[in-house]
Design an enzyme around this catalytic site. Structure first.
Site, mmCIF file in Angstrom:
data_model
loop_
_atom_site.group_PDB
_atom_site.id
_atom_site.type_symbol
_atom_site.label_atom_id
_atom_site.label_comp_id
_atom_site.label_asym_id
_atom_site.label_seq_id
_atom_site.Cartn_x
_atom_site.Cartn_y
_atom_site.Cartn_z
ATOM 1 C CB CYS A 94 -22.987 -30.267 8.847
ATOM 2 S SG CYS A 94 -21.200 -29.942 9.130
ATOM 3 C CB CYS A 190 -20.924 -29.920 1.153
ATOM 4 S SG CYS A 190 -20.739 -30.895 2.886
#
Length: 352
Positions: A94, A190
């Site tokens: 990410c 997440c």
């Protein structure tokens, strides 16, 4: 601005220093019908916390939708890694593909000079080069997941809370009257609200194939529902009883075999690391060099010798001064000298 206290304080500190600050929340994940998820990242509550902090600071605030980019750059490789018996770190990808790539491009379109985040790390300028260092708070240090940043990214990145401990960050938030000063930290992946195994089974049901559990001599000890349920070093939930502690020491996704053994079988003298990048942007060392190496996000750095597998290659061998227990393919090996990040890459193969 994720809605958490760290990124909120980072924005407030830059604003207090007199910078023109723009708050941005990234929408990275959504439900099957496009709705905001109830748990994990990108919830309505998180976005509302970020919006209110931005309103309190009187700064512009935007939400950018990167769900398609995130799915292709982070989620799909995460699932594929587990299908191949590896243990990925989606935060690294990410940071590499979204936050310090696409978002930096967005900063150009907004005519912004710097990208500021709430990571616990530090950036300094020394000897004409940008350096990436550990955060002041060792319990919160996030330099491990930022090791892929190079000179281009570091020149335009700041980590204000990296100079503080977490309690100090919360005190600053409280002094500034931020609504999320005491918001709890999130430690989960997440985009996964429940269990990663169920997540993978939903995304790639064909990857969940039953198979054998065997010992180091390949004697059959039992069966399992799929290698995606296991990681190297795992002790609990093996589904077999042999009278003494046993750990996952190897995964073979091609034959759907889980190999278990003793703690001694987990010891690894060296690993091969692929996709190695170097923070300084200078040519990497051409001969073996000693440094500290960290092989898991919350692990301790240990002494090791780095050696290129061939000249000009991004593949390196990391030989530990003392054998290490359960480094896993797919995890990162990050190189340090003191508190300074040298670089790092992905563990590809264990050398017993």
């Amino acid at each position: 601005m994720s809605g958490g206290v760290d990124s909120s304080v980072a924005a407030a500190m830059m604003h207090r220093e007199g910078h023109e600050v723009t708050g941005v929340t990234l929408k990275l994940w959504q439900g099957p019908d496009g709705e905001a998820p109830a748990h994990g990242c990108c919830t309505v509550s998180d976005s509302e916390d970020a919006r209110r902090v931005a309103a309190g600071l009187d700064i512009p605030y935007y939400v950018f939708d990167y769900t398609d980019d995130f799915a292709s750059a982070v989620v799909d490789p995460f699932v594929e890694a587990y299908r191949n018996g590896r243990t990925p770190n989606p935060c690294v990808e990410c940071n590499r593909s979204i936050k310090f790539s696409i978002l930096l491009e967005e900063a150009d379109r907004l005519d912004c000079d710097l990208l500021v985040t709430g990571h616990y790390a530090r950036v300094s300028r020394e000897g004409g080069r940008w350096r990436l260092r550990r955060g002041v708070d060792p319990s919160k240090d996030q330099s491990y997941v930022l090791h892929m940043l190079g000179q281009r990214e570091l020149a335009r990145t700041r980590f204000p809370v990296g100079e503080m401990t977490k309690p100090e960050t919360r005190r600053v938030a409280a002094d500034l009257g931020l609504r999320n000063a005491h918001k709890r930290d999130s430690y989960e992946i997440c985009f996964i609200a429940d269990d990663y195994r169920r997540f993978i089974a939903r995304r790639a049901p064909e990857a969940v194939r039953p198979g054998r559990i065997v010992d180091a001599s390949r004697n059959r000890l039992g069966e399992h529902p799929g290698v995606v349920n296991f990681t190297v070093g795992q002790r609990r939930g093996l589904g077999v009883a042999v009278g003494e502690p046993r750990y996952v020491v190897e995964l073979d996704p091609h034959t759907s075999t889980v190999v278990i053994g003793s703690a001694r079988d987990l010891l690894t003298e060296a690993v091969e690391v692929e996709g190695v990048t170097w923070v300084d942007g200078a040519p990497p060392p051409e001969s073996p060099t000693e440094c500290l190496v960290q092989v898991r996000v919350h692990g301790q750095p240990v002494r090791a010798l780095l050696a290129p597998l061939e000249s000009g290659s991004d593949r390196w061998q990391v030989s530990f001064v003392e054998p290490q227990s359960s480094p896993a393919p797919g995890q990162m090996a990050v190189f340090y000298r003191g508190d300074r990040v040298l670089g790092g890459g992905t563990i590809d193969r264990l050398l017993k």
